[in-house]
Design a protein around this motif. Structure first.
Motif, short mmCIF file in Angstrom:
data_model
loop_
_atom_site.label_atom_id
_atom_site.label_comp_id
_atom_site.label_asym_id
_atom_site.label_seq_id
_atom_site.Cartn_x
_atom_site.Cartn_y
_atom_site.Cartn_z
N SER A 24 0.82 -1.22 0.00
CA SER A 24 0.00 0.00 0.00
C SER A 24 0.86 1.27 0.00
CB SER A 24 -0.97 0.01 1.18
OG SER A 24 -0.28 0.15 2.40
N SER A 25 2.12 1.17 0.41
CA SER A 25 2.99 2.35 0.44
C SER A 25 3.72 2.59 -0.88
CB SER A 25 4.02 2.21 1.57
OG SER A 25 4.98 1.22 1.25
N LEU A 26 3.67 1.64 -1.81
CA LEU A 26 4.39 1.81 -3.08
C LEU A 26 3.77 2.91 -3.93
CD1 LEU A 26 4.90 -1.92 -4.15
CD2 LEU A 26 6.57 -0.40 -3.08
N ARG A 27 4.62 3.68 -4.59
CA ARG A 27 4.21 4.73 -5.53
C ARG A 27 5.24 4.78 -6.63
NH1 ARG A 27 0.49 4.04 -2.93
NH2 ARG A 27 -0.84 5.47 -1.80
N SER A 28 4.82 4.86 -7.87
CA SER A 28 5.78 4.91 -8.97
C SER A 28 6.66 6.16 -8.88
CB SER A 28 5.07 4.84 -10.32
OG SER A 28 4.15 5.88 -10.45
N TYR A 29 6.16 7.21 -8.27
CA TYR A 29 6.89 8.48 -8.17
C TYR A 29 7.50 8.68 -6.79
CZ TYR A 29 2.38 9.39 -6.04
OH TYR A 29 1.25 9.28 -5.27
N GLY A 30 7.39 7.72 -5.91
CA GLY A 30 7.82 7.91 -4.53
C GLY A 30 9.14 7.27 -4.19
N PRO A 31 9.48 7.30 -2.93
CA PRO A 31 10.76 6.75 -2.50
C PRO A 31 10.79 5.22 -2.54
CG PRO A 31 9.51 7.48 -0.61
CD PRO A 31 8.75 7.91 -1.84
N SER A 32 9.64 4.57 -2.66
CA SER A 32 9.57 3.12 -2.75
C SER A 32 8.61 2.76 -3.89
CB SER A 32 9.09 2.51 -1.43
OG SER A 32 9.21 1.11 -1.45
N SER A 33 9.18 2.27 -5.01
CA SER A 33 8.37 2.03 -6.20
C SER A 33 8.40 0.59 -6.69
CB SER A 33 8.82 2.97 -7.33
OG SER A 33 10.15 2.69 -7.71
N TYR A 34 9.03 -0.30 -5.95
CA TYR A 34 8.99 -1.71 -6.32
C TYR A 34 9.26 -2.58 -5.09
CZ TYR A 34 14.05 -0.84 -6.84
OH TYR A 34 15.34 -0.45 -6.63
N ALA A 35 8.77 -3.83 -5.18
CA ALA A 35 8.92 -4.77 -4.08
C ALA A 35 8.90 -6.19 -4.63
CB ALA A 35 7.79 -4.59 -3.06
N SER A 36 9.40 -7.12 -3.82
CA SER A 36 9.36 -8.53 -4.19
C SER A 36 9.20 -9.38 -2.94
CB SER A 36 10.63 -8.95 -4.94
OG SER A 36 11.75 -8.86 -4.09
N ILE A 37 8.66 -10.58 -3.15
CA ILE A 37 8.58 -11.58 -2.09
C ILE A 37 9.11 -12.88 -2.69
CG2 ILE A 37 6.14 -12.14 -2.56
CD1 ILE A 37 5.93 -12.55 0.58
N THR A 38 10.07 -13.47 -1.99
CA THR A 38 10.80 -14.63 -2.50
C THR A 38 10.63 -15.81 -1.54
OG1 THR A 38 12.43 -13.11 -3.42
CG2 THR A 38 13.07 -15.43 -3.29
N ASP A 39 10.34 -16.99 -2.12
CA ASP A 39 10.21 -18.18 -1.29
C ASP A 39 11.57 -18.85 -1.11
OD1 ASP A 39 10.70 -19.88 -3.50
OD2 ASP A 39 8.59 -20.40 -3.76
N PRO A 40 11.67 -19.85 -0.24
CA PRO A 40 12.97 -20.50 0.02
C PRO A 40 13.60 -21.16 -1.21
CG PRO A 40 11.43 -21.01 1.78
CD PRO A 40 10.64 -20.32 0.70
N GLN A 41 12.81 -21.52 -2.22
CA GLN A 41 13.33 -22.15 -3.42
C GLN A 41 13.82 -21.12 -4.45
OE1 GLN A 41 10.13 -23.08 -2.12
NE2 GLN A 41 11.27 -24.60 -0.94
N GLY A 42 13.56 -19.83 -4.22
CA GLY A 42 14.01 -18.78 -5.13
C GLY A 42 12.96 -18.27 -6.08
#
Length: 129
Positions: A24-42
């Motif tokens: 909910s905090s992501l913004r294309s123009y903001g200080p945080s514009s991308y995120a990822s979630i990775t499982d133990p297998q990659g």
């Protein structure tokens, strides 16, 4: 599981509430514009943008393939070829690839909990893969 977002420390074994807060905090123009979630297998989900302009991709470590999410309807406000511009660069998207942050949160939480991803999210090979 590992949750990462631009400008924030990684979170190991995040809770759904932490996932929802990051998305909910992501913004294309903001200080945080991308995120990822990775499982133990990659394998991972990654999102770029934020709010009503999100791009979602899935990487499957067992096959080495990456997929781009798309929905059932085309977005009239964003015709094919519209650029998603965010802090890491820009990506040309199809009009059915735009998602709202709420749907991205649902997908990330399902991935976190080992559940099936939302049925209204479909997948095609990502460009270049």
């Amino acid at each position: 599981m590992r949750l990462e977002s631009e400008g924030n420390a990684p979170i190991e074994n995040p809770k759904p509430s932490q996932v929802k807060k990051i998305i909910s905090s992501l913004r294309s123009y903001g200080p945080s514009s991308y995120a990822s979630i990775t499982d133990p297998q990659g394998s991972y989900l990654q999102v770029a943008g934020g709010g009503v302009t999100c791009l979602l991709e899935l990487y499957q470590s067992d096959t080495g393939k990456r997929f781009r999410a798309f929905g059932d309807t085309k977005n009239k406000a964003f015709p094919d070829g519209t650029l998603l511009v965010f802090r890491a660069g820009q990506i040309a998207m199809q009009s059915d690839e735009w998602f709202m942050a709420e749907k991205i949160s649902e997908a990330f939480c399902n991935f976190l909990e080992g559940k099936e991803l939302p049925k209204e999210i479909h997948w095609r090979p990502a460009p270049g893969f």
